[in-house]
Design an enzyme around this catalytic site. Structure first.
Site, PDB file in Angstrom:
ATOM      1  N   SER A 123       0.818  -1.211   0.000  1.00 27.32           N
ATOM      2  CA  SER A 123       0.000   0.000   0.000  1.00 27.32           C
ATOM      3  C   SER A 123       0.851   1.261   0.000  1.00 27.32           C
ATOM      4  O   SER A 123       0.308   2.352  -0.074  1.00 27.32           O
ATOM      5  CB  SER A 123      -0.927   0.014   1.216  1.00 27.32           C
ATOM      6  OG  SER A 123      -0.182  -0.016   2.408  1.00 27.32           O
ATOM      7  N   HIS A 146      -1.438  -2.577  -6.412  1.00 26.08           N
ATOM      8  CA  HIS A 146      -2.078  -2.222  -5.137  1.00 26.08           C
ATOM      9  C   HIS A 146      -3.587  -2.384  -5.243  1.00 26.08           C
ATOM     10  O   HIS A 146      -4.284  -1.560  -5.837  1.00 26.08           O
ATOM     11  CB  HIS A 146      -1.723  -0.779  -4.751  1.00 26.08           C
ATOM     12  CG  HIS A 146      -2.332  -0.362  -3.448  1.00 26.08           C
ATOM     13  ND1 HIS A 146      -2.673   0.941  -3.175  1.00 26.08           N
ATOM     14  CD2 HIS A 146      -2.685  -1.072  -2.346  1.00 26.08           C
ATOM     15  CE1 HIS A 146      -3.194   1.011  -1.961  1.00 26.08           C
ATOM     16  NE2 HIS A 146      -3.220  -0.205  -1.441  1.00 26.08           N
ATOM     17  N   GLU A 158      -4.045   0.070  -8.400  1.00 24.05           N
ATOM     18  CA  GLU A 158      -2.938   0.926  -8.837  1.00 24.05           C
ATOM     19  C   GLU A 158      -1.779   0.043  -9.297  1.00 24.05           C
ATOM     20  O   GLU A 158      -1.417  -0.917  -8.615  1.00 24.05           O
ATOM     21  CB  GLU A 158      -2.474   1.826  -7.687  1.00 24.05           C
ATOM     22  CG  GLU A 158      -3.517   2.856  -7.276  1.00 24.05           C
ATOM     23  CD  GLU A 158      -3.118   3.658  -6.044  1.00 24.05           C
ATOM     24  OE1 GLU A 158      -3.320   4.875  -6.042  1.00 24.05           O
ATOM     25  OE2 GLU A 158      -2.606   3.055  -5.075  1.00 24.05           O
ATOM     26  N   ASN A 197      -4.165   6.531  -1.644  1.00 24.90           N
ATOM     27  CA  ASN A 197      -3.906   6.625  -0.202  1.00 24.90           C
ATOM     28  C   ASN A 197      -3.146   7.893   0.147  1.00 24.90           C
ATOM     29  O   ASN A 197      -3.318   8.455   1.237  1.00 24.90           O
ATOM     30  CB  ASN A 197      -3.137   5.400   0.291  1.00 24.90           C
ATOM     31  CG  ASN A 197      -4.064   4.256   0.661  1.00 24.90           C
ATOM     32  OD1 ASN A 197      -5.258   4.455   0.847  1.00 24.90           O
ATOM     33  ND2 ASN A 197      -3.524   3.060   0.767  1.00 24.90           N
TER      34      ASN A 197
END
Length: 799
Positions: A123, A146, A158, A197
């Site tokens: 992540s 991800h 991602e 994120n």
């Protein structure tokens, strides 16, 4: 064109993410081997076996069908390393420890197939640093992948390249993730926490700071930052609880450890909030521990009070004036919030300003284009619009001026000015970052179109960003007929498309006229007909609101006529002389389910919900649903050596009587609403492409409509057996007396009424029984109470 195929996948790590990635792979029928450490006691693959068993208990379920957990092959690093050589893709998903990952890479490297792609599901760790442990031969085939949690339901994936990653590797992986896994791919730069994120967690931290500043409670903030703001309905703090406060703390720590005040001018706002520290110290990690920012106490939901360090009654709502503000056009909305004197309005402007500011300052370092940021936030955080889209819609230069004024006045989180490209040059001239030519790439200083891989040609009308000028499906192609209920159109002059336009795509007599016209037109001019409505739902069923006035004015005769016409429409679809394919996305309930099953084939997005739910409003399926159940049971028995009809009828009866809904296309197939010949499509944006291709393939293969024929029914003895079971359920308190009455009517229809077992009947005969049952119920006060309750509250009434 690349011939890369993913025939088998290895997932390394049977933790929460690894096991759920493996579950999603079997959902889309990709063979998968799930690895973990050898167990110290018992079978060596015991850790993985336990994780696979755990998948069946999770809610929401990571598996489309719980039994498919058995399709995941359990393995361990001691006994099964040779299996890696059979895999075309290896996804590492162990704990977020750089040293553990590097150690594992050294162990697996000798066993990885020479053509396989190796990807780390991290992540936020540096993909380039992770690649350093790999031998030179694997580095060009290594990248980051991800998935967002939970992998089955979250659309965003991602992909992150290293400087050594060969471009075609990412292209091949994007093709597989898009079509094979049904995801939306965004390519991120190798920076801490990537795009979603990075922006999303920074936004949550900023929100927490603003909450403290304006003294708002968590439930009010969630009310403000949920659907009213065009974001996920869970808002800010409920989302944190769902994600897990420990997970959130880890992502925050990644930002803290890998950034500083020199690399991120917002670094000062990345401190772990005191309330988060307090909850972590208490062991309250959110939904997984049943306590976080919220805690359930019986039927009540309590919220955490940071000052008291304890939970207090929750459920407080935001001031209605801000709900009204948030319904205004974007430019007016932002001005009202910025000028607001109340803390709730000032809070909303502050968090929006912060999101615009952060995204603009970091765009060049985290993403190729502004499109990637907006897609990442929409797909990863459930936003209706990304930050750049909202900013652009509200008036680019005006909003930019407001942001800069706040920065200069010290109201923003950082003193960093907006980048020069915001105020001058192509973006300022175009009025935003998204244009028909493409989206802004600050590194290249130009607007860049979407990357067009062969896989993207399967998406006729993919999701797009505001300002892209992409053609909408509502106006695409050539229109042959359009009214308030339906549009008949074609993309290729070979297949006719029928798109339902009614609210929630509800089925009315007027829509049925349009569907019959669609069949007639397709038979005269086209190879096939596809029923596809562009967006969700497929159809929520009959239009009860339109039915009630006719019933009140004319009586039950109007209802019977409407039901008869719907039944005729379903039979017209079933016996059309060209293939009729329903392309289903979202809910296909009640009449929508009947429309689907009377089509000659179904192409279904994997996350679709199909079922006959009329019992919830005190009715029985009245447009052929029960007839379909009886016919399918007879067809299934005919293929079997077993000649007792009742076992083949039981599941279909139970599904209708209990209003069971398949919560995935896979489960709907088990319930009998989809056949083995139907096509399940992982990616919702490929649905129309596949449905049109299916209609053409059926036509080109000499397909013919099924001939009308009689079939046997279970008769009075089958009905008596079913009713005996219903009596036990009623007397045991599992169903009400009225539920018993409705279920008995359903049993009467699917068993063919008061006839001998094995009596041959027609579809029209059973449809007459359906109409009689439907009309009997619609006159009953308890059914009317259920209908009015559903129309008023959207929730079923139990009476």
């Amino acid at each position: 064109m690349s011939r890369f195929q993913v025939k088998k996948v290895a997932v390394l790590g049977a933790g929460v993410m690894g096991a759920q990635i493996a579950a999603h792979l079997v959902n889309v029928k990709v063979p998968v081997v799930l690895f973990d450490l050898p167990a110290k006691e018992g079978p060596k693959s015991g850790i993985v076996t336990k994780a696979i068993d755990g998948l069946k208990k999770l809610k929401p379920s990571p598996l489309g069908v719980a039994d498919d957990a058995a399709l995941i092959q359990a393995a361990n690093y001691e006994e099964h390393m040779a299996l890696l050589g059979e895999c075309d893709l290896v996804i590492e998903a162990i704990a977020e420890r750089m040293d553990w990952k590097l150690d594992l890479y050294k162990k697996i490297a000798p066993f990885v197939a020479p053509h396989a792609i190796v990807a780390s599901n991290t992540s936020g760790l540096s993909i380039t640093k992770l690649s350093e442990a790999l031998p030179q031969a694997i580095k060009p085939r290594f990248c980051g992948i991800h998935f967002f949690n939970p992998p089955r339901y979250m659309y965003l994936v991602e992909l992150i390249a290293t400087p050594a990653t060969q471009p075609h590797i990412l292209d091949d992986l994007e093709a597989f993730v898009t079509t094979g896994l049904g995801k939306g791919v965004v390519r991120a730069k190798d920076t801490p926490n990537f795009i979603a994120n990075r922006v999303g967690i920074a936004g949550m931290l900023a929100t927490m700071r603003e909450v403290e500043k304006f003294g708002l409670t968590y439930d009010v903030v969630d009310d403000l930052t949920g659907k009213k703001l065009g974001r996920a309905s869970s808002g800010t703090f409920r989302t944190a609880d769902v994600v897990g406060l420990d997970t959130m703390a880890h992502v925050i720590k990644t930002l803290q450890d890998n950034l500083n005040a020199d690399t991120d001018p917002f670094y000062g706002s990345f401190g772990t909030p005191d309330v988060l520290k307090k909850l972590l110290d208490m062991g309250n990690l959110g939904q997984k521990t049943k306590a976080g920012f919220y805690k359930k106490a019986g039927r009540d939901v309590l919220r955490f009070d940071a000052a008291r360090g304890d939970y207090v009654p929750g459920g407080e709502k935001a001031d209605e004036v801000y709900g009204r503000m948030l319904k205004k056009p974007a430019g007016e909305r932002l001005k009202l919030l910025r000028d607001s004197q109340g803390p709730q309005g000032q809070f909303l402007w502050a968090i929006l300003r912060n999101s615009f500011h952060y995204a603009a300052v970091h765009l060049a370092s985290i993403a190729e284009t502004a499109r990637d940021v907006d897609f990442a936030m929409r797909w990863g955080f459930g936003m209706k619009q990304g930050p750049f889209e909202l900013w652009q819609e509200a008036g680019w230069l005006q909003v930019a001026q407001w942001i800069q004024e706040d920065i200069d006045a010290g109201k923003a989180l950082s003193k960093a000015p907006l980048p020069d490209w915001v105020f001058k040059g192509p973006v300022a001239e175009a009025g935003g970052v998204h244009t028909p030519e493409g989206s802004w790439n600050p590194a290249a200083k130009k607007f860049e179109p979407r990357r067009l891989l062969p896989v993207h040609r399967r998406q006729y009308f993919p999701e797009n960003v505001l300002g892209s000028g992409a053609q909408a499906w509502e106006t695409a192609g050539r229109t042959l007929h359009e009214d308030a209920n339906i549009r008949l159109w074609t993309l290729d002059e070979e297949v006719l498309i029928a798109s339902i336009k009614t609210k929630m795509h509800a089925i009315s007599p007027e829509l049925c006229e349009g569907l019959q016209q669609a069949v007639e037109t397709a038979e005269k001019q086209f190879q096939g007909l596809v029923v596809w409505s562009g967006d969700e739902p497929f159809s929520v069923g009959a239009d009860l609101q339109a039915l009630l006035p006719a019933f009140i004015a004319v009586g039950v005769v109007a209802v019977e006529d409407a039901e008869a016409f719907m039944q005729q429409t379903m039979l017209r679809l079933r016996h059309a002389s060209v293939p009729v394919v329903s392309a289903i996305r979202g809910m296909a309930l009640g009449g929508g389910c009947e429309l689907a099953v009377y089509s000659q084939r179904r192409v279904v997005a994997v996350e679709s919900y199909i079922g006959l739910v009329e019992v919830g409003v005190g009715l029985v399926p009245g447009a052929g649903g029960l007839t379909y159940i009886a016919r399918r049971a007879a067809e299934a028995m005919e293929k079997s050596t077993h000649k007792d009809l009742l076992p083949f009828l039981t599941e279909g009866f139970t599904a209708a009587a209990m209003a069971k809904v398949g919560t995935s296309a896979l489960e709907s197939r088990k319930l009998g609403y989809l056949l083995d010949s139907d096509v399940i499509v992982p990616n919702k944006d490929e649905l129309l492409y596949v449905a049109v291709a299916e209609a053409k393939a059926m036509a080109n293969s000499g397909w013919r409509a099924p001939l009308k024929r009689q079939f046997p029914v279970a008769g009075r003895s089958g009905k008596a057996t079913i009713q005996g079971q219903l009596v036990n359920m009623r007397d045991g308190g599992f169903i009400s007396a009225y539920d018993f009455h409705i279920a008995s009517l359903i049993a009467n229809v699917v068993c063919g009424g008061d006839v001998d077992p094995g009596t041959l009947v027609t579809e029209e005969y059973l449809m007459t029984l359906e109409r009689q049952a439907f009309c009997e119920l619609v006159q009953h006060p308890k059914t009317q109470e259920r209908i009015l309750g559903m129309l008023g509250t959207g929730k079923p009434v139990r009476n």
